[in-house]
Design a protein around this motif. Structure first.
Motif, PDB file in Angstrom:
ATOM      1  N   UNK A   1       0.814  -1.195   0.036  1.00 41.00           N
ATOM      2  CA  UNK A   1      -0.071   0.027   0.038  1.00 41.00           C
ATOM      3  C   UNK A   1       0.919   1.178   0.071  1.00 41.00           C
ATOM      4  N   UNK A   2       1.939   1.303  -0.947  1.00 44.43           N
ATOM      5  CA  UNK A   2       2.720   2.459  -0.927  1.00 44.43           C
ATOM      6  C   UNK A   2       2.243   3.612  -1.971  1.00 44.43           C
ATOM      7  N   UNK A   3       1.919   4.679  -1.335  1.00 47.08           N
ATOM      8  CA  UNK A   3       1.188   5.454  -2.141  1.00 47.08           C
ATOM      9  C   UNK A   3       2.349   6.474  -2.974  1.00 47.08           C
ATOM     10  N   UNK A   4       1.909   6.726  -4.202  1.00 46.63           N
ATOM     11  CA  UNK A   4       2.902   7.879  -4.894  1.00 46.63           C
ATOM     12  C   UNK A   4       3.448   8.830  -4.012  1.00 46.63           C
ATOM     13  N   UNK A   5       2.671   9.522  -3.289  1.00 46.42           N
ATOM     14  CA  UNK A   5       3.057  10.592  -2.528  1.00 46.42           C
ATOM     15  C   UNK A   5       3.803  10.380  -1.381  1.00 46.42           C
ATOM     16  N   UNK A   6       4.078   9.044  -1.073  1.00 51.79           N
ATOM     17  CA  UNK A   6       5.051   8.788  -0.044  1.00 51.79           C
ATOM     18  C   UNK A   6       6.420   8.847  -0.622  1.00 51.79           C
ATOM     19  N   UNK A   7       6.749   8.776  -1.733  1.00 53.86           N
ATOM     20  CA  UNK A   7       7.830   8.530  -2.175  1.00 53.86           C
ATOM     21  C   UNK A   7       8.244  10.107  -3.018  1.00 53.86           C
ATOM     22  N   UNK A   8       7.542  10.448  -3.936  1.00 50.04           N
ATOM     23  CA  UNK A   8       7.560  11.491  -4.936  1.00 50.04           C
ATOM     24  C   UNK A   8       7.822  12.666  -3.930  1.00 50.04           C
ATOM     25  N   UNK A   9       8.815  13.739  -4.663  1.00 50.11           N
ATOM     26  CA  UNK A   9       8.724  15.112  -3.727  1.00 50.11           C
ATOM     27  C   UNK A   9       7.469  15.826  -3.561  1.00 50.11           C
TER      28      UNK A   9
ATOM     29  N   UNK B   1       9.248   6.062 -10.337  1.00 53.27           N
ATOM     30  CA  UNK B   1       8.257   5.796 -11.177  1.00 53.27           C
ATOM     31  C   UNK B   1       6.716   5.842 -10.567  1.00 53.27           C
ATOM     32  N   UNK B   2       5.887   6.687 -11.160  1.00 50.18           N
ATOM     33  CA  UNK B   2       4.296   6.511 -10.819  1.00 50.18           C
ATOM     34  C   UNK B   2       3.895   5.253 -11.471  1.00 50.18           C
ATOM     35  N   UNK B   3       3.787   3.974 -10.575  1.00 47.22           N
ATOM     36  CA  UNK B   3       3.291   2.684 -11.175  1.00 47.22           C
ATOM     37  C   UNK B   3       1.659   2.552 -10.931  1.00 47.22           C
ATOM     38  N   UNK B   4       1.262   2.336 -12.269  1.00 50.60           N
ATOM     39  CA  UNK B   4      -0.306   2.306 -12.235  1.00 50.60           C
ATOM     40  C   UNK B   4      -0.678   0.893 -12.007  1.00 50.60           C
ATOM     41  N   UNK B   5      -1.430   0.441 -11.187  1.00 42.19           N
ATOM     42  CA  UNK B   5      -1.818  -0.866 -10.878  1.00 42.19           C
ATOM     43  C   UNK B   5      -3.148  -1.118 -11.420  1.00 42.19           C
ATOM     44  N   UNK B   6      -3.364  -2.290 -11.677  1.00 40.43           N
ATOM     45  CA  UNK B   6      -4.673  -2.534 -12.342  1.00 40.43           C
ATOM     46  C   UNK B   6      -5.600  -3.227 -11.184  1.00 40.43           C
ATOM     47  N   UNK B   7      -7.002  -2.700 -11.151  1.00 39.38           N
ATOM     48  CA  UNK B   7      -7.797  -3.281 -10.015  1.00 39.38           C
ATOM     49  C   UNK B   7      -8.078  -4.585 -10.402  1.00 39.38           C
ATOM     50  N   UNK B   8      -8.501  -5.619  -9.353  1.00 42.83           N
ATOM     51  CA  UNK B   8      -8.495  -5.222  -8.099  1.00 42.83           C
ATOM     52  C   UNK B   8      -7.196  -4.983  -7.189  1.00 42.83           C
TER      53      UNK B   8
ATOM     54  N   UNK C   1      -1.629   0.918  -4.050  1.00 43.77           N
ATOM     55  CA  UNK C   1      -1.699   2.072  -3.098  1.00 43.77           C
ATOM     56  C   UNK C   1      -2.857   2.123  -2.083  1.00 43.77           C
ATOM     57  N   UNK C   2      -3.455   3.250  -1.511  1.00 41.42           N
ATOM     58  CA  UNK C   2      -4.273   3.210  -0.477  1.00 41.42           C
ATOM     59  C   UNK C   2      -5.028   4.551  -0.749  1.00 41.42           C
ATOM     60  N   UNK C   3      -6.302   4.686  -0.213  1.00 45.94           N
ATOM     61  CA  UNK C   3      -7.071   5.750   0.105  1.00 45.94           C
ATOM     62  C   UNK C   3      -6.531   6.624   1.243  1.00 45.94           C
ATOM     63  N   UNK C   4      -6.988   7.592   1.518  1.00 49.52           N
ATOM     64  CA  UNK C   4      -6.505   8.382   2.774  1.00 49.52           C
ATOM     65  C   UNK C   4      -6.976   7.664   4.023  1.00 49.52           C
TER      66      UNK C   4
ATOM     67  N   UNK D   1     -10.289  -1.270  -4.837  1.00 46.78           N
ATOM     68  CA  UNK D   1     -11.095  -0.446  -6.070  1.00 46.78           C
ATOM     69  C   UNK D   1     -10.098  -0.126  -7.131  1.00 46.78           C
ATOM     70  N   UNK D   2     -10.640   0.691  -8.107  1.00 46.58           N
ATOM     71  CA  UNK D   2     -10.153   1.166  -9.097  1.00 46.58           C
ATOM     72  C   UNK D   2      -9.876   2.664  -9.011  1.00 46.58           C
ATOM     73  N   UNK D   3      -9.919   3.273  -7.936  1.00 49.86           N
ATOM     74  CA  UNK D   3      -9.765   4.753  -7.971  1.00 49.86           C
ATOM     75  C   UNK D   3      -8.445   5.189  -8.020  1.00 49.86           C
ATOM     76  N   UNK D   4      -8.291   6.330  -8.779  1.00 52.04           N
ATOM     77  CA  UNK D   4      -6.848   6.885  -8.854  1.00 52.04           C
ATOM     78  C   UNK D   4      -5.913   6.653  -7.443  1.00 52.04           C
ATOM     79  N   UNK D   5      -6.568   7.209  -6.444  1.00 51.34           N
ATOM     80  CA  UNK D   5      -5.844   7.025  -5.202  1.00 51.34           C
ATOM     81  C   UNK D   5      -5.205   5.716  -4.894  1.00 51.34           C
ATOM     82  N   UNK D   6      -6.163   4.686  -5.279  1.00 58.63           N
ATOM     83  CA  UNK D   6      -5.709   3.061  -5.021  1.00 58.63           C
ATOM     84  C   UNK D   6      -4.869   2.588  -5.970  1.00 58.63           C
TER      85      UNK D   6
END
Lengths: 923, 216
Positions: free
Chosen positions: A84-92, A123-130, A286-289, A295-300
C-alpha cells in the motif's frame, strides 16, 4: 385445467426471464479469463523460429549456464515491496499542491534520486484493479491481469498455476530468498531457497512483519548466495487500515521504512558484490486516505516504483526519453519522475535478469527501467557484424532495446494466439484482426531494418510499442472493466421479472379469494405484509458485507422471530401447542450447527473474525466422562440410530399415506434398500453402496414421472393424491442427499423433517381454512431452507463447497459426474428437498375440512404457494444482484460479494427449474 | 375503586418513577463502582436490576387488579416469584434468537434476563397474578378496556422490540466493544422501554377521550 396451466406458464416465463437476467449481468460483472498452463522454455525462441533472431543472431553468452531469451543485464535484484505504498509517499512534495505530513518521509530514496539522476528513477506505477495484495502479487509475477474467475485447475488453493518469473528463475537455477508477507509462500509454496514468512492477516499488528524483514534483511545482504531477494513490508498497509494515512503511526512507520532503506543503500554502496545489483522499492497497490484499497480509483491504483543501481551508466538516460514531471527535492535538487504500468513489471524484470518471459505476460519491457541497467548499454547483445562502425552508446542501446521488444512482441503474440484457441470467452474478432495487423507491420519493418543497411530503430521501437500497448488496452477492457450497461440491463430484467411475478401472484390471490368466503381476507393480507417485511429485512441486510458473512445467523434470527411470533399468537388464541416448543428447540439446534459452520469458515476466511471459542467452551465436558467408552462411541453410533429411526418413520409414513398398493410396495422397498446401503457404506466403506443409492434414487425419480403420466398415481382424493405424490418424490431424493451429507446427514434430515412438520402444524392457528395458503409458513419454509444450507457446513464461497462429497462412491475424478454430485450436495437440502415438499403445506393430514374440497381451490392454493416461494427467492436474489452492483468497487468484492452472487444466481435458477418440474409433476 | 382514579398523570408518574429507578442504578454503577455497561456488563446489569426491582414490584403491586381479594404483600410475593420465571422465559427467547451460550456469558445473560423480566413479566405478574384471561387480553389488545393494560403492555412490547432491534448491530465488523452480547441488546431494550413508557400515557389519554366521547 386453466389453473394448472397457469403455474406452468408463469414458472416457465419467470425461468426464462431469470436466465436472461443472470446471463446479461454475469457477462457484465464476472470478468473471466482462462488460465493457460503453458510455460515459456529457454529453447522456445529457437524451436518456434521466432522472427526476432536467427540462430546466428543469438548472443554468445546464451550457453547452458544461463539459458534465457535475452542476456542478463544485472547480476542480482533486490525487491523491497512496501504494501500500500502511495505515490506521494515517495515523490517529492513539490509535485503536489500542498505538503502533507506523510510526504517526504522516505528521504533516502529522494536523496538517491536527486544525486544519481542517471542511475535511479522514481516511477508512478499504475496498478490494475482489483487492488488487493493477492491479485496484485499474482499480476506482478505473471505479468497478466487477474480477474475474479481465473478459470484454472483449482478454485481453492491460491498457488499460482500460470507461468511467472519466480518459476522461470527457479528453472534457470537462480537462488531466491523471501521475507515478509506469508502470501508469497502461499502463492509459491516450493519456490524459495530460503523464506521467512510472517502472518499477514492480523491487521492490528503493525510491527511483526516489518521487524522480521528488517531482522533478516541485513545479514542476507552481506551474503553472496542469492540472486533475487524479495522483502515484503506490511506495516504501512496495516497502519493505513487502522489509523488512516493522515496519522502519527503512519508517519512513524514511514520513518522506520526510511531508516531500513537508508541502511540497505549504504550496504549496497559499500559491498563489492552488490555493485551490479538493482534495488527496486515498490508498492503492490496504493491506498486511499482512509487506508482502503481494492477498487480502481486513482488513489488506490497509483502506487510507486523506485529503481536504483549502484553502478553508474555510460550516459544520462534522460537524454532518450520525453521530459517527465520534475520537482524540487528536499535538498533543493531537481527530482524527475516517470509513469509506468505495473503490468510491465514482470516482463521488464525478466528482461533484466535474462530469463524467458512468462508465457501469459502481456506487458511491455519498460524502456526507462531497462535503460537503468548498465548491461543494456553493452554491445554484447548483437553480432559484431551488425555494427560496422562504432556508433554511439545511445544507438547501441536502441538496437538492444528494439531486439528485446521484438522478442517481447513475439511472446505476447504467441499468448494471444494460444489464448484465442483455448479460452472460454475469447477477444472480439475485429480487435484481434487489428492487433494482428499491427504485429505483422512491426515484424516486417524489423526484418527490413535487419536486412537493409539503414537502421531506423526509433520506428521499430515505436511500432512494437504500439502493438504491445494496443493489446494491453484490449486485454484491460476485456478483463478489468465492468460492463455497466449489461449489468444495468440484467438488473432491469430481474426487476421486470419480479413485477411479472407479483402480477401473477396477485391475480391468483384474488381468484382464490373469489372461491373462498371473504371473511378472512384482511387477516390474510396482514400476513402477506408481515412475510414481505421479513423478506425486505433479509434482502436489505445484504447491503453490508457483515450480514452476508453472518447470513446463516440472520436467517436463523428471522426464523426464530417468526416462531416466537407464532407462539405469541397461540397464546392469544388459546394454549401453546407442543409443536411450537419443539420448533423453538429445533431452532436452537440449527443455530449451533450454523455456528459450527461459521467457525469452520473463519479458519479459511480472513474477513470473518468469528470468535468460535466463545460459544463452544464446553471442553470440560469430555473430561467429565473420561474413561467411559460410550462417549467415544457416541459419534459413531448416533448417526446409525438416527438413520434407523428415519427409515422406520419414512416407511411408516409411506405405508399410511400412499394408497396405490403397487407404488407403496416399490417406494418402501426402494427406501429400505437405500437406507441399508447407506448403513453398509458407513460400516464398511464399500464404494458400491453409494452407487446403488444413486441408482435407486434416480430410477425412483424417473419412475415417478412415468407413472404420473401413465395415470397410475391418479387414484384417490385430490388432497391425498397430492400428498402421496409429494411423499414419493421426497423419498426418491432424500437417501441420495443424506449419503452425500455424510454422517451429519441423518441428524440434519431428521431436524428438517421435524421442523417441516412443526411449520405445517403451526400454520393458520384455526384462523383460516386448513388448506388455505399461509404466507408466514411459506416464509418460514424458505428461511428454514437457508438455515439448513448453512447448518450442513456450506457457505457462499468456493472453499465452502464440500469437495469430499463429490467422491462418495467414486475414487477417480470425472468432471461431469463429480460436478453433479457436488451440486446435489450443495443444493440438495436447501433447494431440492424444500421445493419438492412444498405441497405438504396445503395438504394437512387428518384435517376435517380438507376432505371433499374443491379440486380447483387446492390447486389454486398450491399455485400460490409455489409462486410465493419463487417470489421470495427472486426478491432476495435481486437484492443480492443490486448490492453486488453497488459494491463492485468494494474491498471484498471478489472475496465475498461475487461468490455470494454466483451462489444466489445458481440457487435462483435452480429454484425456478425445480418449480417448473414441480408444476409438471404435481399439477 | 382505585382503578377509576388512574389517569394519564398517574401513569406518567409511575413510569417516571420506574425510569428514575433505572437512572439511579446507572448513576450508582457509574459513581460508586465506576463501572459502565461497556467495560463490565454483568456487574452493571446486576446493579441496574437491584435498583429497578423494588421500584417496579412495589409500584405495580400497588396497582394490582383485584384489590379486594389480593393484599399488597401477596402482590409483592407474586412479583418476586414472577422475576425468575420471566427471566427464564426471556433467557430462553434470547437463546432461541441466537444469544451465545458459552460459560463466560452466563452471568451477563442471567442479569440481562432479570432486567428484561422486570420490564416485561414482573409488572404483569404483580397486577394479574396467574389469571390467564388477563394475560391473553394484554397480549392481543382485543379489548383495551383498562388503563393498566396500556401501562403494562406498551412498555413491555417496547422493551422486546427494542431488544430485537438492538441485536442487529452485533454481526457488523466495526469491532466496537458495545457490539458484544448483551450490551447493545440492553441499550435497545432500555431505549424501547423508555419510549414505550412515554407513549403509554399518550395512549391512555386518547383512550379516555375516546370513551368520554362514546358515552356522551
Amino acid at each position: 385445467m386453466r389453473m394448472r396451466m397457469r403455474l406452468k406458464a408463469a414458472a416457465a416465463v419467470v425461468l426464462c426471464l431469470h436466465c436472461l437476467g443472470v446471463y446479461l449481468f454475469t457477462r457484465g460483472f464476472l470478468l473471466t479469463r482462462t488460465e493457460l498452463s503453458a510455460f515459456s522454455l529457454p529453447s522456445d525462441l529457437l524451436q518456434a523460429q521466432a522472427p526476432c533472431c536467427s540462430e546466428s543472431d543469438l548472443p554468445s553468452t546464451t550457453d547452458q549456464d544461463l539459458p534465457g531469451w535475452t542476456p542478463p543485464t544485472v547480476d542480482r535484484v533486490l525487491i523491497l515491496i512496501v504494501d500500500a505504498l502511495r505515490f506521494d509517499f515517495v515523490a517529492p512534495s513539490s509535485l503536489f499542491e500542498t505538503k502533507q505530513k506523510w510526504m517526504d518521509r522516505l528521504s533516502s530514496l529522494q536523496h538517491l534520486a536527486s544525486t544519481h539522476p542517471s542511475s535511479s528513477r522514481i516511477f508512478k506505477a499504475i496498478a490494475d484493479p482489483p487492488t488487493t495484495s493477492l491479485q496484485r502479487l499474482k499480476a506482478l509475477t505473471t505479468g497478466g491481469l487477474p480477474t475474479f474467475i481465473d478459470v484454472g485447475n483449482s478454485f481453492a488453493a491460491p498457488a499460482i498455476h500460470e507461468d511467472n518469473w519466480i518459476h522461470q528463475l527457479l528453472h534457470t537455477g537462480r537462488r531466491l530468498v523471501m521475507m515478509g508477507d506469508d502470501t508469497w509462500t502461499q502463492l509459491f509454496p516450493h519456490h524459495f531457497n530460503h523464506s521467512y514468512p510472517y502472518p499477514s492477516f492480523n491487521v492490528k499488528d503493525l510491527h511483526t512483519v516489518d521487524n522480521g524483514v528488517a531482522h533478516h534483511l541485513v545479514p542476507w545482504l552481506h551474503r553472496q548466495d542469492w540472486d533475487v531477494l524479495i522483502g515484503h513490508f506490511l506495516g504501512v498497509d496495516h497502519a493505513g487500515h487502522i489509523f488512516g494515512v493522515d496519522s502519527q503511526p503512519m508517519v512513524q512507520k514511514l520513518e522506520q521504512i526510511n531508516a531500513i532503506l537508508q541502511n540497505v543503500t549504504d550496504i549496497m554502496n559499500s559491498q563489492k558484490h552488490l555493485e551490479n545489483t538493482m534495488l527496486i522499492v515498490m508498492g503492490d497497490h496504493a491506498q486511499t486516505l482512509n487506508g482502503d484499497h481494492g477498487g480502481g480509483t486513482s488513489e488506490e491504483v497509483e502506487t510507486c516504483l523506485f529503481a536504483w543501481m549502484p553502478r553508474s551508466l555510460p550516459s544520462s538516460i534522460s537524454s532518450i526519453f520525453h521530459p517527465s514531471t520534475c520537482g524540487l527535492g528536499l535538498n533543493g535538487k531537481n527530482i524527475c519522475t516517470s509513469t509506468m504500468q505495473q503490468l510491465d513489471f514482470a516482463v521488464s524484470i525478466s528482461a533484466l535478469l535474462g530469463i524467458p518471459f512468462p508465457f501469459g505476460s502481456i506487458g511491455r519491457v519498460n524502456p526507462e527501467l531497462y535503460a537503468l541497467s548498465p548491461g543494456s548499454w553493452d554491445r554484447q547483445w548483437l553480432p559484431a557484424s551488425f555494427y560496422e562502425d562504432p556508433s554511439s552508446d545511445l544507438k547501441t542501446w536502441k538496437n538492444n532495446y528494439a531486439h528485446v521488444l521484438c522478442i517481447n512482441s513475439w511472446q505476447v503474440k504467441r499468448y494471444i494466439d494460444s489464448y484465442s484457441a483455448t479460452s472460454v470467452m475469447g477477444f472480439p474478432s475485429d480487435d484481434l484482426h487489428y492487433i494482428t495487423k499491427l504485429y505483422n507491420e512491426a515484424q516486417s519493418r524489423w526484418s527490413d531494418s535487419k536486412n537493409s543497411s539503414c537502421k531506423p530503430e526509433n520506428d521499430t521501437i515505436d511500432e512494437f510499442s504500439d502493438f504491445l500497448l494496443s493489446f494491453a488496452t484490449l486485454a484491460r477492457s476485456a478483463w478489468t472493466e465492468f460492463d455497466l450497461k449489461l449489468m444495468g440491463v440484467g438488473l432491469g430484467i430481474f426487476i421486470i421479472s419480479i413485477m411479472f411475478h407479483l402480477f401473477v401472484f396477485e391475480r391468483v390471490h384474488s381468484l382464490s379469494n373469489v372461491y373462498d368466503n371473504k371473511t378472512q381476507k384482511s387477516s390474510n393480507h396482514l400476513q402477506i405484509y408481515v412475510a414481505f417485511l421479513l423478506v425486505a429485512v433479509r434482502a436489505v441486510s445484504f447491503l453490508s458485507n457483515s450480514y452476508i458473512l453472518a447470513e446463516g445467523r440472520v436467517a436463523n434470527f428471522l426464523l426464530a422471530t417468526t416462531a416466537i411470533g407464532s407462539i405469541r399468537s397461540s397464546l392469544v388464541y388459546g394454549k401453546i401447542k407442543k409443536h411450537d416448543l419443539v420448533f423453538l428447540i429445533l431452532i436452537i439446534l440449527i443455530r449451533f450447527g450454523i455456528e459450527k459452520g461459521m467457525s469452520k469458515q473463519a479458519a479459511t476466511n480472513p474477513f470473518l473474525n468469528y470468535d468460535s471459542g466463545s460459544d463452544f467452551d464446553l471442553k470440560w465436558l469430555p473430561s467429565l466422562f473420561e474413561g467411559h467408552d460410550f462417549v467415544t462411541l457416541l459419534p459413531e453410533i448416533s448417526p446409525m440410530i438416527i438413520l434407523f429411526l428415519l427409515s422406520f418413520l419414512s416407511c411408516k409414513y409411506i405405508t399410511c399415506t400412499v394408497h396405490s398398493r403397487y407404488i407403496k410396495w416399490v417406494v418402501t422397498v426402494g427406501t429400505m434398500l437405500s437406507y441399508s446401503f447407506i448403513a453398509t457404506f458407513w460400516l464398511s466403506e464399500r464404494s458400491f453402496a453409494p452407487k446403488m443409492v444413486y441408482v435407486i434414487g434416480l430410477s425412483l425419480f424417473v419412475l415417478n414421472f412415468v407413472l404420473r403420466y401413465l395415470g397410475i398415481l391418479e387414484k384417490g382424493e385430490t388432497v391425498q393424491r397430492l400428498r402421496s405424490l409429494a411423499l414419493v418424490m421426497v423419498s426418491a431424493w432424500s437417501p441420495t442427499i443424506l449419503i452425500l451429507l455424510g454422517k451429519q446427514g441423518p441428524f440434519v434430515v431428521l431436524v428438517c423433517s421435524i421442523a417441516g412438520w412443526s411449520i405445517i402444524s403451526s400454520k393458520n392457528k384455526g384462523l383460516l381454512d386448513d388448506c388455505k395458503m399461509d404466507p408466514i409458513s411459506v416464509m418460514q419454509w424458505s428461511l428454514l431452507a437457508i438455515c439448513l444450507f448453512y447448518q450442513t457446513g456450506h457457505w457462499c464461497t468456493f472453499d465452502g463447497l464440500r469437495y469430499g462429497a463429490a467422491f462418495i462412491g467414486f475414487d477417480e475424478f470425472k468432471v461431469v459426474r463429480q460436478a453433479i454430485l457436488l451440486f446435489v450436495d450443495t443444493f440438495g437440502i436447501s433447494h431440492i428437498l424444500p421445493i419438492f415438499s412444498l405441497p405438504f403445506l396445503v395438504t394437512i393430514p387428518n384435517s376435517s375440512s380438507s376432505k371433499g374440497r374443491d379440486k380447483t381451490v387446492i390447486f389454486l392454493n398450491l399455485t400460490q404457494v409455489y409462486l410465493l416461494y419463487g417470489l421470495i427467492t427472486a426478491i432476495t436474489t435481486t437484492f443480492t444482484v443490486l448490492c453486488v452492483a453497488i459494491q463492485r468497487r468494494h474491498l471484498m468484492v471478489w472475496g465475498l460479494f461475487a461468490p455470494k452472487y454466483v451462489f444466489d444466481a445458481i440457487g435462483l435458477l435452480l429454484t425456478d427449474v425445480l418449480i417448473c418440474v414441480s408444476a409438471l409433476y404435481y399439477c | 375503586m382505585r382503578k377509576a382514579e388512574i389517569g394519564a398523570t398517574t401513569a406518567l408518574a409511575v413510569h417516571s418513577l420506574c425510569a428514575a429507578g433505572l437512572a439511579t442504578g446507572y448513576w450508582l454503577s457509574h459513581s460508586l463502582y465506576s463501572s459502565s455497561l461497556i467495560t463490565d456488563p454483568a456487574p452493571t446489569l446486576r446493579i441496574l436490576t437491584v435498583c429497578e426491582a423494588p421500584v417496579v414490584i412495589l409500584l405495580f403491586s400497588w396497582l394490582r387488579r383485584d384489590h379486594d381479594r389480593c393484599s399488597f404483600i401477596k402482590a409483592v410475593a407474586r412479583g418476586l416469584i414472577g422475576l425468575p420465571i420471566g427471566a427464564l422465559i426471556n433467557a430462553f427467547g434470547a437463546i432461541v434468537l441466537g444469544a451465545p451460550v458459552g460459560l463466560k456469558f452466563w452471568p451477563a445473560t442471567i442479569y440481562w434476563s432479570m432486567l428484561l423480566s422486570l420490564f416485561t413479566f414482573v409488572p404483569a405478574a404483580c397486577v394479574f397474578g396467574a389469571s390467564k384471561l388477563d394475560w391473553q387480553q394484554i397480549l392481543s389488545y382485543s379489548k383495551p378496556s383498562n388503563i393498566v393494560d396500556y401501562m403494562l403492555s406498551v412498555p413491555a412490547h417496547g422493551a422486546i422490540i427494542g431488544a430485537w432491534l438492538g441485536a442487529w448491530p452485533m454481526p457488523l465488523d466495526w469491532e466496537r466493544p458495545w457490539q458484544e452480547w448483551p450490551i447493545c441488546v440492553t441499550y435497545g431494550a432500555i431505549a424501547g422501554h423508555l419510549i414505550g413508557m412515554l407513549f403509554s400515557p399518550v395512549l391512555i389519554f386518547l383512550h379516555r377521550r375516546h370513551i368520554r366521547t362514546k358515552t356522551e
